[in-house]
Design a protein around this motif. Sequence first.
Motif, mmCIF file in Angstrom:
data_model
loop_
_atom_site.group_PDB
_atom_site.id
_atom_site.type_symbol
_atom_site.label_atom_id
_atom_site.label_comp_id
_atom_site.label_asym_id
_atom_site.label_seq_id
_atom_site.Cartn_x
_atom_site.Cartn_y
_atom_site.Cartn_z
ATOM 1 N N VAL A 37 -67.565 38.800 -35.624
ATOM 2 C CA VAL A 37 -68.266 38.237 -34.461
ATOM 3 C C VAL A 37 -67.563 36.741 -34.369
ATOM 4 O O VAL A 37 -66.969 35.812 -33.639
ATOM 5 N N TYR A 38 -66.724 36.124 -36.006
ATOM 6 C CA TYR A 38 -66.047 35.359 -35.726
ATOM 7 C C TYR A 38 -64.680 35.386 -35.492
ATOM 8 O O TYR A 38 -64.360 34.121 -34.845
ATOM 9 N N MET A 39 -64.102 36.126 -35.522
ATOM 10 C CA MET A 39 -62.375 35.959 -34.938
ATOM 11 C C MET A 39 -62.855 35.638 -33.102
ATOM 12 O O MET A 39 -62.168 35.427 -32.632
ATOM 13 N N GLN A 40 -64.190 37.051 -32.059
ATOM 14 C CA GLN A 40 -64.350 36.593 -31.604
ATOM 15 C C GLN A 40 -64.182 35.658 -31.154
ATOM 16 O O GLN A 40 -64.097 34.790 -30.018
ATOM 17 N N ASN A 41 -65.538 34.794 -31.472
ATOM 18 C CA ASN A 41 -66.057 33.074 -31.634
ATOM 19 C C ASN A 41 -64.260 32.123 -31.759
ATOM 20 O O ASN A 41 -64.471 31.695 -30.898
ATOM 21 N N LEU A 42 -63.598 32.750 -32.677
ATOM 22 C CA LEU A 42 -61.859 31.985 -32.674
ATOM 23 C C LEU A 42 -61.400 31.959 -31.404
ATOM 24 O O LEU A 42 -60.452 31.245 -31.037
ATOM 25 N N ILE A 86 -49.620 61.660 -36.585
ATOM 26 C CA ILE A 86 -50.447 60.604 -37.348
ATOM 27 C C ILE A 86 -51.950 60.702 -37.001
ATOM 28 O O ILE A 86 -53.089 61.413 -35.938
ATOM 29 N N PRO A 87 -52.853 61.211 -38.169
ATOM 30 C CA PRO A 87 -54.367 61.454 -38.488
ATOM 31 C C PRO A 87 -55.411 60.239 -37.313
ATOM 32 O O PRO A 87 -54.996 59.643 -36.840
ATOM 33 N N ASN A 88 -56.405 60.280 -37.340
ATOM 34 C CA ASN A 88 -57.238 59.532 -36.262
ATOM 35 C C ASN A 88 -57.226 58.064 -36.600
ATOM 36 O O ASN A 88 -57.936 57.799 -35.873
ATOM 37 N N PRO A 89 -56.891 57.651 -37.494
ATOM 38 C CA PRO A 89 -57.281 56.070 -38.403
ATOM 39 C C PRO A 89 -56.753 55.365 -37.006
ATOM 40 O O PRO A 89 -56.698 54.403 -36.252
ATOM 41 N N LEU A 90 -55.358 56.011 -36.265
ATOM 42 C CA LEU A 90 -54.462 55.175 -35.379
ATOM 43 C C LEU A 90 -55.986 55.534 -33.620
ATOM 44 O O LEU A 90 -56.523 53.676 -33.363
ATOM 45 N N THR A 91 -56.366 55.447 -33.771
ATOM 46 C CA THR A 91 -57.624 56.273 -32.700
ATOM 47 C C THR A 91 -59.117 55.635 -33.050
ATOM 48 O O THR A 91 -59.983 55.613 -31.634
ATOM 49 N N SER A 92 -59.188 55.253 -34.510
ATOM 50 C CA SER A 92 -60.062 54.777 -34.772
ATOM 51 C C SER A 92 -60.202 53.046 -34.281
ATOM 52 O O SER A 92 -61.086 52.766 -34.628
ATOM 53 N N ILE A 93 -58.692 52.935 -33.768
ATOM 54 C CA ILE A 93 -59.200 51.263 -33.804
ATOM 55 C C ILE A 93 -59.975 50.744 -32.670
ATOM 56 O O ILE A 93 -60.012 51.586 -31.301
ATOM 57 N N LYS A 94 -61.224 49.969 -33.120
ATOM 58 C CA LYS A 94 -62.042 49.497 -31.826
ATOM 59 C C LYS A 94 -61.396 48.511 -30.255
ATOM 60 O O LYS A 94 -61.322 47.831 -28.953
ATOM 61 N N SER A 95 -60.536 47.041 -31.594
ATOM 62 C CA SER A 95 -60.296 46.361 -30.502
ATOM 63 C C SER A 95 -59.010 45.088 -31.364
ATOM 64 O O SER A 95 -58.885 45.682 -32.554
ATOM 65 N N MET A 96 -58.119 44.646 -31.094
ATOM 66 C CA MET A 96 -57.621 44.002 -31.695
ATOM 67 C C MET A 96 -57.353 42.769 -31.381
ATOM 68 O O MET A 96 -56.619 42.479 -29.834
ATOM 69 N N ARG A 97 -56.893 41.449 -32.064
ATOM 70 C CA ARG A 97 -57.192 39.617 -31.290
ATOM 71 C C ARG A 97 -55.670 39.154 -31.730
ATOM 72 O O ARG A 97 -55.538 39.848 -32.921
ATOM 73 N N ARG A 98 -55.078 38.991 -31.528
ATOM 74 C CA ARG A 98 -53.652 38.298 -32.037
ATOM 75 C C ARG A 98 -53.393 36.771 -32.078
ATOM 76 O O ARG A 98 -53.731 36.161 -30.437
#
Length: 186
Positions: A37-42, A86-98
């Motif tokens: 939530v903080y990063m979304q507001n940022l 590459i196991p599931n961790p790559l597909t577990s990503i929900k979103s990325m903010r840069r």
Amino acid sequence: MKRYFFTAIVSLMLFAVSFANGKGNLPQAKNKSRIEVYMQNLSKIKSSEINYAYISTAMFKQMFAMVGANVSLGVKSGGNVSLETIPNPLTSIKSMRRFATTGSNGYKLLHDALYGFLQENESVMGMELMALNREDGTLRVIYSDSASLLVINDDGDELAVVFIAGLSYENFIMMSDGGFDFNFDF
């Protein structure tokens, strides 16, 4: 007339049962962590001196569907690795903010917003300090919780921040050790 009445009753019952089982189409509240939530507001900071990029869950799913299982990804050791290795961790990503600053005003705004993370605190907003490096006047710091990763690079003039929801530090390390090259353009 009885037929229409019976059809309406059956439809209402099926509708009610589907929602009681949690399979209805009502919008479900997305459980976001405090840092999400903080990063979304940022991201709502308005400055021409802060470049912002966002990749959503839908975009990640679309990218993974497009690349298929045998696409080569950059590897630090000079070889290639396929998505199958590459196991599931790559597909577990929900979103990325840069976020990346391009001027002193943007730097100040973003630095002030991330002040707690830049003070080398052991824990901030439920995230734990996982790695810290100061070299040649540049601070590189990684914070993580069970489901998110925050990477900050601060050289005093420019600030670059990457937040990945859905990727823990353990999965980040596992993928890095497996040869996946996380190039955050630092």
